[in-house]
Design a protein around this motif. Structure first.
Motif, mmCIF file in Angstrom:
data_model
loop_
_atom_site.group_PDB
_atom_site.id
_atom_site.type_symbol
_atom_site.label_atom_id
_atom_site.label_comp_id
_atom_site.label_asym_id
_atom_site.label_seq_id
_atom_site.Cartn_x
_atom_site.Cartn_y
_atom_site.Cartn_z
ATOM 1 N N ASP A 172 2.206 1.709 -3.453
ATOM 2 C CA ASP A 172 1.158 2.224 -4.334
ATOM 3 C C ASP A 172 0.915 3.715 -4.093
ATOM 4 O O ASP A 172 0.752 4.488 -5.039
ATOM 5 C CB ASP A 172 -0.137 1.436 -4.138
ATOM 6 C CG ASP A 172 -1.245 1.917 -5.058
ATOM 7 O OD1 ASP A 172 -1.001 2.041 -6.271
ATOM 8 O OD2 ASP A 172 -2.355 2.174 -4.558
ATOM 9 N N LEU A 173 0.902 4.124 -2.838
ATOM 10 C CA LEU A 173 0.703 5.534 -2.506
ATOM 11 C C LEU A 173 1.814 6.399 -3.107
ATOM 12 O O LEU A 173 1.557 7.448 -3.696
ATOM 13 C CB LEU A 173 0.651 5.714 -0.990
ATOM 14 C CG LEU A 173 0.497 7.147 -0.474
ATOM 15 C CD1 LEU A 173 -0.792 7.785 -0.971
ATOM 16 C CD2 LEU A 173 0.561 7.156 1.045
ATOM 17 N N SER A 192 -9.785 3.104 1.482
ATOM 18 C CA SER A 192 -9.110 3.981 0.525
ATOM 19 C C SER A 192 -8.891 5.379 1.071
ATOM 20 O O SER A 192 -9.581 5.826 1.987
ATOM 21 C CB SER A 192 -9.916 4.066 -0.761
ATOM 22 O OG SER A 192 -11.171 4.685 -0.509
ATOM 23 N N CYS A 195 -5.883 5.819 -3.475
ATOM 24 C CA CYS A 195 -5.027 4.727 -3.015
ATOM 25 C C CYS A 195 -5.915 3.761 -2.235
ATOM 26 O O CYS A 195 -6.422 4.097 -1.170
ATOM 27 C CB CYS A 195 -3.906 5.251 -2.121
ATOM 28 S SG CYS A 195 -2.832 3.941 -1.483
ATOM 29 N N THR A 249 0.820 -1.209 0.000
ATOM 30 C CA THR A 249 0.000 0.000 0.000
ATOM 31 C C THR A 249 0.858 1.266 0.000
ATOM 32 O O THR A 249 0.566 2.221 -0.731
ATOM 33 C CB THR A 249 -0.969 0.002 1.198
ATOM 34 O OG1 THR A 249 -1.817 -1.158 1.101
ATOM 35 C CG2 THR A 249 -1.826 1.246 1.236
#
Length: 166
Positions: free
Chosen positions: A71-72, A98, A90, A68
């Motif tokens: 991804d952020l 999210s 995100c 995560t």
């Protein structure tokens, strides 16, 4: 016992003379020694008196924290640099929780978590805060992953790509 991994994103939103702080807390439910890059944990988003969390939800909204954060870093960097991308969300890896970012007036970004509006902040301040929080996360926990964990390499790669926008 809950072992907290604190990632603080301090974002200052000026409304007249009031300064508010957004704080993101990434946490694991178990003590962290040697973990997998796919270890599940939670995000708590705190703004003023309000806390929005992925924990204690049905269905479970725990997420792979290392994935995560990666991804952020990648998603916000693309959002920040693009004049065509108006919104970035995100979504926690393996979760439905999210955090959304929408371009607002001027250089401001509207921030939502768990589908609820939190505030508007300057996009540069937000980028610096994400970078600092990610840096703290990496410095504290990257060595807890096995050396051959592919998630570690991805996280470091996207961290250095993100650094270029600062």
């Amino acid at each position: 016992m809950i072992q907290m991994i604190l990632i603080e994103l301090l974002l200052f939103s000026r409304s007249e003379e009031v300064i508010s702080i957004i704080k993101l807390i990434f946490s694991f439910d178990e003590p962290v020694e040697n973990i997998s890059g796919f270890a599940l944990g939670h995000i708590d988003v705190i703004f003023g008196e309000k806390t929005i969390s992925s924990r204690n939800k049905i269905p479970d909204q725990s997420m792979m924290l290392f994935v995560t954060v990666t991804d952020l870093l990648d998603g916000y960097r693309k959002f920040y640099l693009s004049s065509k991308i108006e919104e970035y969300t995100c979504i926690g890896a393996d979760s439905s929780f999210s955090i959304s970012f929408k371009k607002a007036n001027g250089n401001n970004i509207s921030v939502e978590a768990g589908g609820e509006f939190l505030c508007e902040v300057n996009k540069n301040l937000l980028a610096k805060s994400i970078f600092e929080a990610s840096s703290n996360f990496i410095n504290r926990y990257i060595n807890k992953l096995s050396k051959d964990d592919p998630v570690a390499e991805d996280l470091i790669t996207f961290f250095f790509r993100f650094q270029r926008i600062l």
